[in-house]
Design an enzyme around this catalytic site. Structure first.
Site, PDB file in Angstrom:
ATOM      1  N   ASP A  70       0.919  -0.994   0.164  1.00  0.00           N
ATOM      2  CA  ASP A  70       0.048   0.059   0.089  1.00  0.00           C
ATOM      3  C   ASP A  70       0.866   1.295   0.068  1.00  0.00           C
ATOM      4  O   ASP A  70       2.150   1.194   0.343  1.00  0.00           O
ATOM      5  CB  ASP A  70      -0.747   0.193   1.248  1.00  0.00           C
ATOM      6  CG  ASP A  70      -1.721  -1.258   1.668  1.00  0.00           C
ATOM      7  OD1 ASP A  70      -1.927  -1.722   0.703  1.00  0.00           O
ATOM      8  OD2 ASP A  70      -1.743  -1.443   2.719  1.00  0.00           O
ATOM      9  N   ASP A  76       0.443   8.030   8.341  1.00  0.00           N
ATOM     10  CA  ASP A  76       0.918   6.469   8.620  1.00  0.00           C
ATOM     11  C   ASP A  76       2.256   6.383   9.291  1.00  0.00           C
ATOM     12  O   ASP A  76       2.389   5.717  10.446  1.00  0.00           O
ATOM     13  CB  ASP A  76       1.045   5.494   7.461  1.00  0.00           C
ATOM     14  CG  ASP A  76      -0.233   5.096   6.831  1.00  0.00           C
ATOM     15  OD1 ASP A  76      -0.224   5.360   5.507  1.00  0.00           O
ATOM     16  OD2 ASP A  76      -1.282   4.857   7.328  1.00  0.00           O
ATOM     17  N   GLU A  99       2.310  -2.471  11.454  1.00  0.00           N
ATOM     18  CA  GLU A  99       1.857  -2.767   9.883  1.00  0.00           C
ATOM     19  C   GLU A  99       2.944  -1.846   8.931  1.00  0.00           C
ATOM     20  O   GLU A  99       2.957  -2.325   7.814  1.00  0.00           O
ATOM     21  CB  GLU A  99       0.519  -2.250   9.807  1.00  0.00           C
ATOM     22  CG  GLU A  99      -0.129  -2.514   8.297  1.00  0.00           C
ATOM     23  CD  GLU A  99      -1.193  -1.726   7.936  1.00  0.00           C
ATOM     24  OE1 GLU A  99      -1.968  -1.408   8.707  1.00  0.00           O
ATOM     25  OE2 GLU A  99      -1.272  -0.908   7.109  1.00  0.00           O
ATOM     26  N   GLU A 100       3.693  -0.958   9.438  1.00  0.00           N
ATOM     27  CA  GLU A 100       4.439  -0.121   8.609  1.00  0.00           C
ATOM     28  C   GLU A 100       5.794  -0.646   8.658  1.00  0.00           C
ATOM     29  O   GLU A 100       6.585   0.108   8.222  1.00  0.00           O
ATOM     30  CB  GLU A 100       4.214   1.375   9.242  1.00  0.00           C
ATOM     31  CG  GLU A 100       2.671   1.874   9.237  1.00  0.00           C
ATOM     32  CD  GLU A 100       2.294   1.927   7.674  1.00  0.00           C
ATOM     33  OE1 GLU A 100       2.837   1.981   6.762  1.00  0.00           O
ATOM     34  OE2 GLU A 100       1.159   1.735   7.758  1.00  0.00           O
ATOM     35  N   ASP A 118      -1.766  -1.643  14.374  1.00  0.00           N
ATOM     36  CA  ASP A 118      -1.914  -0.880  12.940  1.00  0.00           C
ATOM     37  C   ASP A 118      -1.937   0.682  13.457  1.00  0.00           C
ATOM     38  O   ASP A 118      -2.990   0.889  13.894  1.00  0.00           O
ATOM     39  CB  ASP A 118      -3.240  -1.535  12.418  1.00  0.00           C
ATOM     40  CG  ASP A 118      -3.411  -0.523  11.002  1.00  0.00           C
ATOM     41  OD1 ASP A 118      -2.705   0.300  10.525  1.00  0.00           O
ATOM     42  OD2 ASP A 118      -4.453  -1.195  10.465  1.00  0.00           O
ATOM     43  N   LEU A 120      -2.286   3.478  11.768  1.00  0.00           N
ATOM     44  CA  LEU A 120      -3.172   4.174  11.355  1.00  0.00           C
ATOM     45  C   LEU A 120      -4.051   3.420  10.485  1.00  0.00           C
ATOM     46  O   LEU A 120      -3.452   2.915   9.260  1.00  0.00           O
ATOM     47  CB  LEU A 120      -2.643   5.240  10.529  1.00  0.00           C
ATOM     48  CG  LEU A 120      -3.443   6.425  10.651  1.00  0.00           C
ATOM     49  CD1 LEU A 120      -2.807   7.877  11.030  1.00  0.00           C
ATOM     50  CD2 LEU A 120      -4.285   6.572   9.632  1.00  0.00           C
ATOM     51  N   ASP A 121      -5.395   3.080  10.797  1.00  0.00           N
ATOM     52  CA  ASP A 121      -6.122   2.387   9.721  1.00  0.00           C
ATOM     53  C   ASP A 121      -7.035   3.131   9.041  1.00  0.00           C
ATOM     54  O   ASP A 121      -7.651   3.985   9.623  1.00  0.00           O
ATOM     55  CB  ASP A 121      -6.848   1.330  10.651  1.00  0.00           C
ATOM     56  CG  ASP A 121      -7.921   0.364  10.254  1.00  0.00           C
ATOM     57  OD1 ASP A 121      -7.691  -0.060   9.191  1.00  0.00           O
ATOM     58  OD2 ASP A 121      -8.977   0.894  10.535  1.00  0.00           O
ATOM     59  N   GLU A 278      -4.839  -6.157  12.734  1.00  0.00           N
ATOM     60  CA  GLU A 278      -6.147  -5.783  12.617  1.00  0.00           C
ATOM     61  C   GLU A 278      -7.170  -6.701  13.336  1.00  0.00           C
ATOM     62  O   GLU A 278      -7.805  -6.394  13.976  1.00  0.00           O
ATOM     63  CB  GLU A 278      -6.400  -5.546  11.316  1.00  0.00           C
ATOM     64  CG  GLU A 278      -5.774  -4.415  10.622  1.00  0.00           C
ATOM     65  CD  GLU A 278      -5.863  -4.348   9.242  1.00  0.00           C
ATOM     66  OE1 GLU A 278      -5.860  -5.280   8.379  1.00  0.00           O
ATOM     67  OE2 GLU A 278      -6.113  -2.995   8.690  1.00  0.00           O
TER      68      GLU A 278
HETATM   69  P1  AHG Z   1      -4.806   0.290   6.215  1.00  0.00           P
HETATM   70  O1  AHG Z   1      -5.347   1.549   6.085  1.00  0.00           O
HETATM   71  O2  AHG Z   1      -4.417   0.203   7.826  1.00  0.00           O
HETATM   72  O3  AHG Z   1      -4.082  -0.078   5.319  1.00  0.00           O
HETATM   73  O4  AHG Z   1      -6.303  -0.545   6.380  1.00  0.00           O
HETATM   74  C1  AHG Z   1      -7.080  -0.442   5.367  1.00  0.00           C
HETATM   75  C2  AHG Z   1      -8.151  -1.460   5.467  1.00  0.00           C
HETATM   76  C3  AHG Z   1      -9.250  -1.386   6.275  1.00  0.00           C
HETATM   77  O5  AHG Z   1      -9.346  -0.227   7.344  1.00  0.00           O
HETATM   78  C4  AHG Z   1     -10.470  -1.378   5.466  1.00  0.00           C
HETATM   79  O6  AHG Z   1     -11.463  -2.228   6.234  1.00  0.00           O
HETATM   80  C5  AHG Z   1      -9.942  -2.208   4.249  1.00  0.00           C
HETATM   81  O7  AHG Z   1      -8.748  -2.053   4.349  1.00  0.00           O
HETATM   82  C6  AHG Z   1     -10.646  -1.534   3.035  1.00  0.00           C
HETATM   83  O8  AHG Z   1     -10.454  -2.138   1.880  1.00  0.00           O
HETATM   84  P2  AHG Z   1     -10.872  -2.003   0.456  1.00  0.00           P
HETATM   85  O9  AHG Z   1     -10.534  -0.826  -0.007  1.00  0.00           O
HETATM   86  O10 AHG Z   1     -10.256  -3.189  -0.332  1.00  0.00           O
HETATM   87  O11 AHG Z   1     -12.383  -2.166   0.626  1.00  0.00           O
HETATM   88 MN    MN Z   2      -5.653  -1.320   8.663  1.00  0.00          MN
HETATM   89 MN    MN Z   3      -2.718   1.276   8.776  1.00  0.00          MN
END
Ligand code: AHG
Ligand code: MN
Ligand code: MN
Length: 332
Positions: A70, A76, A99-100, A118, A120-121, A278
């Site tokens: 990502d 983050d 996570e980072e 995590d 920053l989610d 998570e």
């Molecule tokens: P993060 O920002 O920590 O990478 O997590 C994102 C996760 C979670 O928060 C969310 O429910 C999901 O990714 C959304 O995924 P999609 O965009 O694939 O729906």
């Molecule tokens: Mn997350």
């Molecule tokens: Mn995150």
């Protein structure tokens, strides 16, 4: 007395609440309490940084990718630094896996605990002022305190968590946590700089009418059960709510009742959500509030982790809804 002059009580602050819980265990040395306070402090700093994100130049991508590929955003990274620093300075956590970062950081102290986080989610929601969160799990380390940390200290099942929680940076900021004896929620009172107990003994309604899934990817879902289940939900008059920040989606379902689904997809054949950062924490919280969390065949909390960044499908929320989804899958 004139009404305006009545001094209404503030309520129970997080610090006082943690202290009162610690006092219930005369032999507790207070290390876990201090660790929870360190996390709460870091979350206040992160909250401040999130609130000013639109004002200073800390929004947008930092131009790197994290382990899962990502895009990492500045917040983050900032959140990761804030939590790591608070925990390392606090001295009660022996190390952290975030996570980072690719692997864990050993704080090289005598701490008994390790933290998986995590920081920053829901980071894709930062730029659009939508709720985001922090998710954390606390475990007792497996190896002897004072020695080098190993992967084994972090690759623990969710049932081994001694505490877990999330922070929701939403229309108000909330910290929700459990030490395995129910779930309590605290709302941040910005003018005092304190979390105040606002949701004592939270219970996830056993039933509900909300489903949360990224339905756009439905044709990619390898499991036909999901489609069948959603068709049934629609017939039963459900409503769909999907924020795209796991913490926010789970928090809403904890309060209103509902089910969150993130199955395996062709893009994420093993699911997208991370078991250590998570799923485990949220599974413990939801179960402690009376709900269920499964990967489709097993309780999330009983999954044996094999990799630090392992992902899994997850179905989590109100007990009856998760049960009915599992019932659908038996009809295969
Ligand atoms: P993060 O920002 O920590 O990478 O997590 C994102 C996760 C979670 O928060 C969310 O429910 C999901 O990714 C959304 O995924 P999609 O965009 O694939 O729906
Ligand atoms: Mn997350
Ligand atoms: Mn995150």
């Amino acid at each position: 007395m004139e009404r305006s002059r009545i001094a209404l009580p503030i309520g129970i602050t997080l610090d006082r609440f943690i202290k009162s819980k610690q006092d219930e265990y005369p032999n507790a040395a207070g290390e876990l309490s201090q660790l929870l306070r360190d996390i709460a402090l870091a979350s206040k700093v992160v909250n401040r940084e999130i609130n000013k994100a639109g004002l200073v130049d800390i929004m947008g991508y930092i131009g790197q990718q994290n382990e899962a590929g990502d895009e990492q955003q500045k917040l983050d990274v900032l959140a990761h630094i804030r939590f790591s620093r608070a925990l390392s300075k606090g001295g009660e956590a022996a190390g952290i896996i975030s996570e980072e970062t690719e692997t864990f950081t050993d704080f090289k102290n005598k701490g008994k605990y390790v933290v998986a986080i995590d920081p920053l989610d829901g980071s894709s929601n930062i730029d659009v002022n939508v709720s985001i969160g922090t998710i954390f799990s606390i475990y007792k380390r497996k190896t002897k305190p004072g020695t080098k940390l190993t992967k084994k200290d972090f690759l623990q099942k969710g049932t081994e968590q001694v505490a877990a929680g999330y922070v929701l940076y939403g229309s108000s900021t909330m910290l929700v946590y459990t030490t395995g004896k129910g779930v309590n929620g605290f709302t941040y009172e910005t003018t005092l700089g304190e979390y105040v107990l606002s949701h004592p003994q939270m219970k996830c309604p056993s039933d509900g009418k909300i489903y949360s899934i990224n339905e756009a990817g439905l044709q990619q879902y390898s499991d036909p059960t999901i489609e069948r289940y959603l068709t049934q939900c629609k017939k039963d008059g459900f409503t769909a709510r999907y924020i795209g920040s796991l913490v926010a989606d789970i928090h809403r379902n904890m309060i209103k009742g509902g089910i969150f689904l993130y199955p395996a997809t062709s893009k994420y054949p093993k699911g997208k959500l991370r078991l250590l950062f998570e799923c485990n924490a949220l599974a413990l919280i939801v179960e402690q509030a009376g709900g269920l969390a499964t990967n489709g065949s097993k309780r999330i909390l009983e999954m044996e982790p094999t990799g630090l960044h392992q992902t899994t499908p997850m179905y989590i929320g109100s007990k009856q809804l998760v049960k009915s989804l599992l019932g659908q899958s038996k009809k295969k």
